[in-house]
Design a protein around this motif. Structure first.
Motif, PDB file in Angstrom:
ATOM      1  N   ILE A 181     -51.338  47.771 -51.133  1.00  0.00           N
ATOM      2  CA  ILE A 181     -51.730  48.342 -49.842  1.00  0.00           C
ATOM      3  C   ILE A 181     -50.504  48.785 -49.052  1.00  0.00           C
ATOM      4  N   GLU A 182     -49.445  48.007 -49.127  1.00  0.00           N
ATOM      5  CA  GLU A 182     -48.211  48.367 -48.430  1.00  0.00           C
ATOM      6  C   GLU A 182     -47.658  49.692 -48.945  1.00  0.00           C
ATOM      7  N   GLN A 183     -47.788  49.920 -50.255  1.00  0.00           N
ATOM      8  CA  GLN A 183     -47.236  51.126 -50.874  1.00  0.00           C
ATOM      9  C   GLN A 183     -48.129  52.347 -50.712  1.00  0.00           C
ATOM     10  N   VAL A 184     -49.447  52.158 -50.763  1.00  0.00           N
ATOM     11  CA  VAL A 184     -50.371  53.298 -50.758  1.00  0.00           C
ATOM     12  C   VAL A 184     -50.955  53.551 -49.364  1.00  0.00           C
ATOM     13  N   GLY A 185     -51.227  52.493 -48.634  1.00  0.00           N
ATOM     14  CA  GLY A 185     -51.792  52.650 -47.299  1.00  0.00           C
ATOM     15  C   GLY A 185     -52.995  51.763 -47.078  1.00  0.00           C
TER      16      GLY A 185
ATOM     17  N   PHE B  40     -51.985  48.288 -60.230  1.00  0.00           N
ATOM     18  CA  PHE B  40     -51.936  48.424 -58.778  1.00  0.00           C
ATOM     19  C   PHE B  40     -50.511  48.410 -58.246  1.00  0.00           C
ATOM     20  N   LEU B  41     -49.631  47.634 -58.883  1.00  0.00           N
ATOM     21  CA  LEU B  41     -48.235  47.607 -58.450  1.00  0.00           C
ATOM     22  C   LEU B  41     -47.543  48.948 -58.665  1.00  0.00           C
ATOM     23  N   SER B  42     -48.004  49.706 -59.645  1.00  0.00           N
ATOM     24  CA  SER B  42     -47.336  50.970 -59.979  1.00  0.00           C
ATOM     25  C   SER B  42     -47.720  52.109 -59.047  1.00  0.00           C
ATOM     26  N   LYS B  43     -48.692  51.886 -58.189  1.00  0.00           N
ATOM     27  CA  LYS B  43     -49.171  52.970 -57.334  1.00  0.00           C
ATOM     28  C   LYS B  43     -48.412  53.016 -56.008  1.00  0.00           C
ATOM     29  N   GLU B  44     -48.052  54.211 -55.621  1.00  0.00           N
ATOM     30  CA  GLU B  44     -47.469  54.458 -54.301  1.00  0.00           C
ATOM     31  C   GLU B  44     -47.875  55.861 -53.876  1.00  0.00           C
ATOM     32  N   LYS B  45     -47.754  56.140 -52.600  1.00  0.00           N
ATOM     33  CA  LYS B  45     -48.273  57.420 -52.099  1.00  0.00           C
ATOM     34  C   LYS B  45     -47.687  58.624 -52.831  1.00  0.00           C
ATOM     35  N   ALA B  46     -46.395  58.588 -53.076  1.00  0.00           N
ATOM     36  CA  ALA B  46     -45.753  59.741 -53.701  1.00  0.00           C
ATOM     37  C   ALA B  46     -46.307  60.014 -55.088  1.00  0.00           C
ATOM     38  N   SER B  47     -46.736  58.973 -55.796  1.00  0.00           N
ATOM     39  CA  SER B  47     -47.207  59.143 -57.174  1.00  0.00           C
ATOM     40  C   SER B  47     -48.614  59.720 -57.255  1.00  0.00           C
ATOM     41  N   VAL B  48     -49.347  59.718 -56.151  1.00  0.00           N
ATOM     42  CA  VAL B  48     -50.717  60.235 -56.162  1.00  0.00           C
ATOM     43  C   VAL B  48     -50.889  61.432 -55.228  1.00  0.00           C
ATOM     44  N   ASP B  49     -49.775  61.958 -54.721  1.00  0.00           N
ATOM     45  CA  ASP B  49     -49.817  63.093 -53.786  1.00  0.00           C
ATOM     46  C   ASP B  49     -49.391  64.351 -54.530  1.00  0.00           C
ATOM     47  N   PHE B  50     -50.346  65.187 -54.897  1.00  0.00           N
ATOM     48  CA  PHE B  50     -50.065  66.399 -55.666  1.00  0.00           C
ATOM     49  C   PHE B  50     -49.252  67.383 -54.831  1.00  0.00           C
TER      50      PHE B  50
END
Length: 205
Positions: free
Chosen positions: A9-13, A132-142
């Motif tokens: 949540i901290e990484q993605v929002g 879940f640890l591998s997810k961050e906003k930059a990695s899912v923002d096309f």
């Protein structure tokens, strides 16, 4: 809260939408999806995070779309896949019953990445945490388009995504002016009919 999920949540929002997971869904996927994932469902539900840039989802709602996307590809016969999360632009994260989080589909690009390994039952919960640890906003923002798209088109509902019209497979540009809010399942099925998924060159299969 589980420390791993708190870091996610901290990484993605923060979550901004929550759908409770019915007992029937938990029972259906017991023994099919990892216990750790079902525990996250119980606590957090199916949610949108980071203003809708990333979503955990009900796999049932996407069965038709996933079947249509993988038909005729190397994925079709490799494993039984369930969609457990997606991005705002058509990034799809599939869990294989034998291979865990081994497939990511970028439906808007008609591409997929597959990893060549099989997991034991004991590995599955660790796989969930790693996912879940591998997810961050930059990695899912096309192409860093999420913020501008949300400002231009408004926030997404749980059954919506930002889609390119015309689709990129038709030769349309990946331009903000060509984005629209579309119904996710319907748009994914449309994309599957336009172009067959192809593996990236670095994909294992």
């Amino acid at each position: 809260m589980d420390e791993i999920f708190a870091l996610f949540i901290e990484q993605v929002g923060e979550p901004f939408f929550r759908q409770e997971v019915p007992t029937s869904s938990l029972e259906r996927y017991t023994g099919i999806l990892p216990k750790r994932l079902l525990d996250y469902w119980k606590v957090h539900g199916w949610c949108g995070y980071g203003d809708g840039i990333f979503w955990t989802v009900n796999p049932d709602e996407y069965e038709v779309a996933i079947a249509s996307l993988i038909e005729g590809t190397a994925l079709e016969s490799r494993d039984k896949y369930h969609l457990i999360a997606r991005g705002a632009f058509g990034d799809l994260y599939l869990f294989g019953e034998k291979t865990g989080f081994s497939v990511k589909i970028l439906a808007h690009l008609s591409r997929y990445r597959g990893s060549q390994y099989e997991l034991t039952a004991a590995d599955m919960d660790r796989e969930v945490q790693s996912f879940f640890l591998s997810k961050e906003k930059a990695s899912v923002d096309f192409d860093e388009m999420f913020g501008p798209a949300r400002k231009k088109l408004g926030p997404l509902k749980h059954d919506e995504m930002y889609g390119f019209v015309p689709a990129l497979a038709f030769g349309g540009p990946s331009d903000l002016t060509k984005l629209e809010k579309v119904k996710t399942v319907e748009h994914l099925v449309l994309l599957s009919q336009i172009s067959t998924l192809e593996p990236y060159v670095f994909s294992d299969f």
